[in-house]
Scaffold this active site. Structure first.
Site, short mmCIF file in Angstrom:
data_model
loop_
_atom_site.label_atom_id
_atom_site.label_comp_id
_atom_site.label_asym_id
_atom_site.label_seq_id
_atom_site.Cartn_x
_atom_site.Cartn_y
_atom_site.Cartn_z
CG HIS A 103 -1.80 -0.99 1.55
ND1 HIS A 103 -1.45 -2.15 2.17
CD2 HIS A 103 -3.13 -1.08 1.32
CE1 HIS A 103 -2.51 -2.92 2.31
NE2 HIS A 103 -3.55 -2.30 1.79
CG ASP A 106 1.77 -1.06 3.37
OD1 ASP A 106 1.04 -0.70 4.31
OD2 ASP A 106 1.45 -1.93 2.53
CG ASP A 298 -5.21 -10.82 -0.85
OD1 ASP A 298 -4.51 -10.51 -1.82
OD2 ASP A 298 -5.54 -10.03 0.05
CG ASP A 341 -3.79 -9.76 2.88
OD1 ASP A 341 -3.13 -9.35 3.84
OD2 ASP A 341 -4.84 -9.24 2.50
C1 XLS Z 1 -8.07 -6.57 4.43
C2 XLS Z 1 -7.57 -6.76 3.08
C3 XLS Z 1 -6.38 -5.90 2.69
C4 XLS Z 1 -6.18 -5.91 1.20
C5 XLS Z 1 -5.28 -4.86 0.67
O1 XLS Z 1 -8.86 -7.36 4.92
O2 XLS Z 1 -7.31 -8.10 2.90
O3 XLS Z 1 -5.24 -6.32 3.37
O4 XLS Z 1 -5.70 -7.15 0.76
O5 XLS Z 1 -5.74 -3.58 0.91
NI NI Z 2 -6.44 -8.97 1.31
NI NI Z 3 -8.17 -9.62 4.48
#
Ligand code: XLS
Ligand code: NI
Ligand code: NI
Length: 444
Positions: A103, A106, A298, A341
């Site tokens: 992000h 980040d 993810d 993630d």
């Molecule tokens: C939150 C999300 C976030 C996204 C990216 O629950 O998974 O981490 O993957 O903004």
């Molecule tokens: Ni996510």
């Molecule tokens: Ni998430």
């Protein structure tokens, strides 16, 4: 530049299933050729910046527990950001995975005003460009954090205040430009605050129109700058909002269709978001693949005992196998990949735990990938599915789907031909056994 991960001196390597080394891959073998392509190029694994390098291990009841020296001294925020990036790229290189994602917030801290925030971002993007050049680690996707700052408490694009929309637009414009500059292959939009806390104060349709307008502007900008990556929406049903508009894949699909955005945006499916929405990960992937909106994953998992986004490292070969069967049965990734993630548990405080979490998750994915490719090669499930619907290839099936048929003419055929459907077994247990046999017998 001092090393942060001193317990790991060499990059993590494939040592095969027999190794006793906990810091080695047992299944993930980047150079192994599967169906004509390197495993690394099939899986396109990315490490995520936020949970692994930004988060100190705090939760709503307690402080950070993790040993993260780069998060310690923030008297100079830009210096701290550079140290964090040093740690991140050292980790990416030692883990031996090809991609990362981030992000905007980040990698670069907020400044006193947007002008300073932007100059921080530009400086850190320059720093990242050097790191990418030096290490060969690539960017899978970038994104903008439109959920942490209080200005987004009532939403980003769906905020009742157009100034919040404008601010979010500025952030996405610059995060997309940064992603493009760093050679990213895609860009993610997760609408963490794009939802409501209560309908008592919410104009739901108006907020949906604002969200659609926002996405339209992003698509337009992507074209304008010549970014040829894919744009992904990441569905999630709730948390932090009580209800999030991008609830699940079917909801996002309906939204894209309604606002004429199909073909412009795809989905980044998170395993734990699928289960929060009351679906299996397999369901979400299959829905997206069959409706042409699949983009990326993810990779993580939830805990069946509680109902929130625990973002744990994947460790179920079976759960992953079924989803990978759909993804690779449809040709695999275009611009997406598997990004981690994932969060360590709060008690996994050592820096080396980051390696254990990723190595286990990556091996789980690699194993699931091999099992899925085996099932696909043998057509175990694809044949069973085709056989089950074989009747539709016959005369009656073709007639029903043709424009010739009407409700009355079909009814007439039932009477004339004495049609009398006989139930047949769905063979669920037999198929479950076949999947298990493939999991057990895949020899890596
Ligand atoms: C939150 C999300 C976030 C996204 C990216 O629950 O998974 O981490 O993957 O903004
Ligand atoms: Ni996510
Ligand atoms: Ni998430």
């Amino acid at each position: 530049m001092a090393d942060f991960f001193t317990d790991v001196s060499e990059p993590i390597r494939y040592e095969g299933p027999g190794t006793a080394n906990p810091l080695a891959y047992r299944v993930y073998d980047p150079d192994r050729i599967v169906a004509g392509k390197r495993m690394e190029d099939h899986l396109r694994i990315a490490v995520c910046y936020w949970h692994s390098f930004n988060w100190p291990g705090s939760d709503i009841f307690g402080d950070g527990t993790f040993d993260r020296p780069w998060l310690g001294d923030v008297s100079d925020e830009m210096d701290a950001a550079r140290q964090k990036m040093d740690a991140a790229f050292e980790f990416f290189s030692k883990l031996g995975t090809p991609y990362f994602c981030f992000h905007d917030r980040d990698i670069a801290p907020d400044g006193a005003d947007y002008r300073e925030t932007l100059s921080n971002l530009h400086a850190m993007v320059d720093y990242a460009a050097e790191k990418i050049e030096r290490t060969g680690v690539k960017l899978l996707w970038g994104t903008a954090n439109l959920f942490s700052h209080p200005r987004f408490a009532a939403g980003a694009s769906t905020n009742p205040n157009p100034e919040a929309f404008a601010y979010a637009a500025a952030q996405v414009r610059h995060a997309l430009d940064a992603t493009h500059r760093l050679g990213g292959t895609s860009y993610v939009l997760w609408g963490g605050r794009e939802g409501y806390e209560t309908l008592l104060n919410t104009l739901m349709k108006r907020e949906a129109d604002q969200l659609a307008r926002f996405l339209e502007l992003v698509v337009e900008h992507k074209r304008k700058i010549g970014f040829d990556g894919q744009l992904f929406i990441e569905p999630k049903p709730q948390e932090p909002t009580k209800h999030q508009y991008d609830y699940d894949c079917a909801t996002v699909h309906g939204f894209l269709e309604r606002y004429d955005l199909l073909g412009e945006l795809f989905v980044n499916i998170e395993v734990n978001h699928a289960t929060l929405a009351g679906h299996s990960f397999h369901h979400e992937v299959k829905y997206a693949v069959e409706n042409g909106i699949f983009g990326s994953v993810d990779a993580n998992r939830g805990d069946p005992q509680n109902g929130w986004d625990t973002d744990q490292f994947p460790n179920s070969v079976e759960e992953m196998t079924l989803a990978l069967h759909e993804i690779f049965g449809a040709g695999g990734f275009d611009r997406g990949g598997f990004n981690f993630d994932t969060k360590l548990r709060r008690q996994s405080m050592d820096r080396t735990d980051l390696f254990h979490g990723h190595i286990g998750g990556i091996d789980t994915l690699a194993k699931a990938f091999l099992v899925a490719m085996d099932l696909l090669e043998k057509e175990t499930l694809t044949r069973a599915r085709t056989d089950r619907y074989a009747g539709w290839k016959g005369d009656l099936g073709a007639y029903i789907m043709s424009t010739e048929a009407s409700l009355a003419s079909i009814a007439d055929r039932v009477l004339e031909e004495g049609i009398d459907p006989q139930p047949v077994s769905g063979r669920q247990e037999a198929l479950e056994n076949l999947v298990n046999h493939a999991v057990w017998s895949e020899s890596s």
